[in-house]
Design a protein around this motif. Sequence first.
Motif, mmCIF file in Angstrom:
data_model
loop_
_atom_site.group_PDB
_atom_site.id
_atom_site.type_symbol
_atom_site.label_atom_id
_atom_site.label_comp_id
_atom_site.label_asym_id
_atom_site.label_seq_id
_atom_site.Cartn_x
_atom_site.Cartn_y
_atom_site.Cartn_z
ATOM 1 N N UNK A 124 114.157 -27.579 177.838
ATOM 2 C CA UNK A 124 115.045 -27.019 176.819
ATOM 3 C C UNK A 124 116.090 -26.138 177.506
ATOM 4 N N UNK A 125 117.280 -26.123 176.947
ATOM 5 C CA UNK A 125 118.406 -25.472 177.604
ATOM 6 C C UNK A 125 118.193 -24.005 177.887
ATOM 7 N N UNK A 126 117.396 -23.345 177.045
ATOM 8 C CA UNK A 126 117.182 -21.904 177.195
ATOM 9 C C UNK A 126 116.264 -21.580 178.378
ATOM 10 N N UNK A 127 115.628 -22.599 178.954
ATOM 11 C CA UNK A 127 114.689 -22.362 180.061
ATOM 12 C C UNK A 127 115.438 -22.277 181.390
ATOM 13 N N UNK A 128 116.244 -21.242 181.544
ATOM 14 C CA UNK A 128 117.024 -21.102 182.773
ATOM 15 C C UNK A 128 116.108 -20.849 183.977
ATOM 16 N N UNK A 164 118.710 -30.072 181.854
ATOM 17 C CA UNK A 164 118.583 -29.077 180.778
ATOM 18 C C UNK A 164 119.233 -29.573 179.496
ATOM 19 N N UNK A 165 118.522 -29.426 178.400
ATOM 20 C CA UNK A 165 119.118 -29.644 177.086
ATOM 21 C C UNK A 165 120.035 -28.481 176.760
ATOM 22 N N UNK A 166 120.376 -28.335 175.472
ATOM 23 C CA UNK A 166 121.350 -27.294 175.137
ATOM 24 C C UNK A 166 121.119 -26.689 173.764
ATOM 25 N N UNK A 167 119.841 -26.602 173.367
ATOM 26 C CA UNK A 167 119.558 -25.920 172.114
ATOM 27 C C UNK A 167 119.415 -26.876 170.957
ATOM 28 N N UNK B 27 125.630 -33.195 179.097
ATOM 29 C CA UNK B 27 125.101 -31.854 178.832
ATOM 30 C C UNK B 27 125.187 -30.961 180.074
ATOM 31 N N UNK B 31 127.355 -27.442 180.501
ATOM 32 C CA UNK B 31 126.778 -26.186 181.009
ATOM 33 C C UNK B 31 127.616 -25.653 182.173
ATOM 34 N N UNK B 66 124.787 -29.371 169.790
ATOM 35 C CA UNK B 66 123.900 -28.444 170.498
ATOM 36 C C UNK B 66 124.387 -26.999 170.365
ATOM 37 N N UNK B 67 123.450 -26.109 169.994
ATOM 38 C CA UNK B 67 123.854 -24.741 169.639
ATOM 39 C C UNK B 67 124.261 -23.891 170.827
ATOM 40 N N UNK B 68 123.883 -24.277 172.046
ATOM 41 C CA UNK B 68 124.186 -23.388 173.175
ATOM 42 C C UNK B 68 125.663 -23.392 173.571
ATOM 43 N N UNK B 127 116.980 -12.940 174.925
ATOM 44 C CA UNK B 127 117.516 -13.367 176.216
ATOM 45 C C UNK B 127 118.927 -12.804 176.330
ATOM 46 N N UNK B 130 120.405 -15.977 178.843
ATOM 47 C CA UNK B 130 119.210 -16.808 179.053
ATOM 48 C C UNK B 130 118.198 -16.227 180.035
ATOM 49 N N UNK B 156 123.179 -13.992 184.551
ATOM 50 C CA UNK B 156 123.463 -15.406 184.745
ATOM 51 C C UNK B 156 124.797 -15.744 184.071
ATOM 52 N N UNK B 160 123.527 -19.914 181.243
ATOM 53 C CA UNK B 160 122.244 -19.713 181.909
ATOM 54 C C UNK B 160 122.211 -20.125 183.368
#
Lengths: 451, 170
Positions: A124-128, A164-167, B27, B31, B66-68, B127, B130, B156, B160
């Motif tokens: 998952x994207x939040x898992x940096x 990584x995904x993005x949420x 994706x 990022x 995607x929300x990020x 976070x 992140x 970061x 992230x």
Amino acid sequence: MPEHRIITRRLRDVPQSWTLDAALSDGAYQAARKALAMEPSAVQEEVKTAGLRGRGGAGFPTGVKWGFLPEGSFPRYLVVNCDEGEPCTFKDRELTAQDPHQLIEGIIIASWALGVHKAFVYLRGEFAEPFDRLFDAVQDCKARGILGDRVLDTDFSLDIVCHRGAGAYICGEETALIESLEGERGMPRIKPPFPAIAGLYAKPTVVNNVETLSTVPHIVSRGGEWYSGLGYERSTGTRVVSLAGHVNRPGNYEIEFGCTFRDIIEEYGGGVRDGRAIKFVIPGGASSQWLVDADLDAIYDFEVAAGLGVMLGSGSFMVFDETTDPVQMAWRLAKFFSHESCGKCTPCREGTGWINKILYRILNGYGRPNDWDLLLQVGGQISPGVTKAPFAGTTICPLGPSCVAPVASLLKYFEDDVTSRLRDSSVGDLIPVVNADATVHDADAEVESHV
Amino acid sequence: MSVFTPRNVERAQALIAQYPEPKSALLPLFHLIQDQDGWVSDESIAEIAALVGCTAAEAQGTMSFYTMYKRQPVGRFLVSVCTCPVSMVHGAYEILHGLEARYAEDPDVTVEEVECNAACDKVPNMQVNYEYHENLTLASAIQIVEEYKSGARVARGISGGRAESGASNA
């Protein structure tokens, strides 16, 4: 009742457990060497004998899943599901960040057994931080000949890509994950075809959870018979339970199937805080129906759980004491599913939004007289009969029915909490629907601005 | 001129090369640009689409799911407060609203409510770009954000990526 130390041993006992040197001195990659000296079919057979069931949620037997790949069709892919988004699940985060080499070893063994030369780990994207740990571990393995063209000095080649995904919670569903990995919106596919036949890039694909693959090296080194001797009936072995809520010692605990739900709360969690009474327990993540105190002496086992109308899911275990408002909890769970619905299936896209809004106005004292019936009606359109949620659905994937699970739980245990609020409701039946994305504290102002 | 810095052009090529099909890199590329710029602009979408061989509409179609990904610039520090069930019963909304009030006028800090952060045994949690911060009170949450602002903590990227590279995944 002691914690088990199989897949959590290294990360609990070995300092700097995520580094290659620490892992190697702890015996990492010995099981991979053993597997690479075996026939691939023999490795598959050990996993079948072990009775290992997927730890991502569905509990499907891993060896059987591996056996679905069609013979002679290449390339084929292994995709590792580390899109851990089920509320109150935090085991894959710890397994990946604290012991990435156990996971990589599991990937090597599975890839050998399946004839895979390219594996993808979808985090998952939040898992940096877990991403960095795993990425570095993969680089270290490439530099030391553990991954690459000659894995551990054999002719077997394997590359691992960390992605990584993005949420998006829905990307934990395996076909949505594959869509996302292909660079698309993460929307589930209609099955069949199943990923084993046409998965990533329309090639045969196995999708396995992090914990599932982290278990595989231990099955290879100690044997499937040994593993199947642990656990309870068809739920063999151990699993990591992510225990949280109103318990004294929340955390990840590796437990053996066969203890009771109450054991998990009392023996591992140290009981409920301040000795309070339990209001309800959500045993399998947000998607499961709830249990109450009277249910808790049942055995923690996939089939027993299904008999109680709940599921063990991804190992999440939420305990809520008597101070918890079940209507508020149901609303917050519905808000989660409403936010995370991918929008592909109409019953879920529209229904989760309405369940969220209706619970929100009931919670805040603005429910309409027929709101309880309306809630059951909307829920029934996603999960026919409501009470069977999340096991019955009109949608491609279980996300929509999962949103009905808290409604079914209110119906089963806490209907009075809903109907009493409707009796005390301060408005008639013409109040506009408020913005349910707002939070509880905004409610009064929000509603007044509409009136 | 690329939207990417020369170093990130190399990173982008390396990312694309990882996959059998280039579109899989969408994706990670978003990022990368978000770590570099702090958000995703129309120009970035067009260039990333060209890099992977799809239309800008297709790339934006994926990204907007995607929300990020942020389509407007946000503060240098993105504070993501988890309000999911276990956090909620441990006062997460008080922390969310406290941070929102404290940083409403601060251009360096963007506060958002997020779904489960996978840290439910250490609630409330948030976070910052992140990086996890757990077992919070409103006071400790504010102190942590202030430490980022003063440079006492190194953040970061907004997506992230690692602090030292300013970019993840490469």
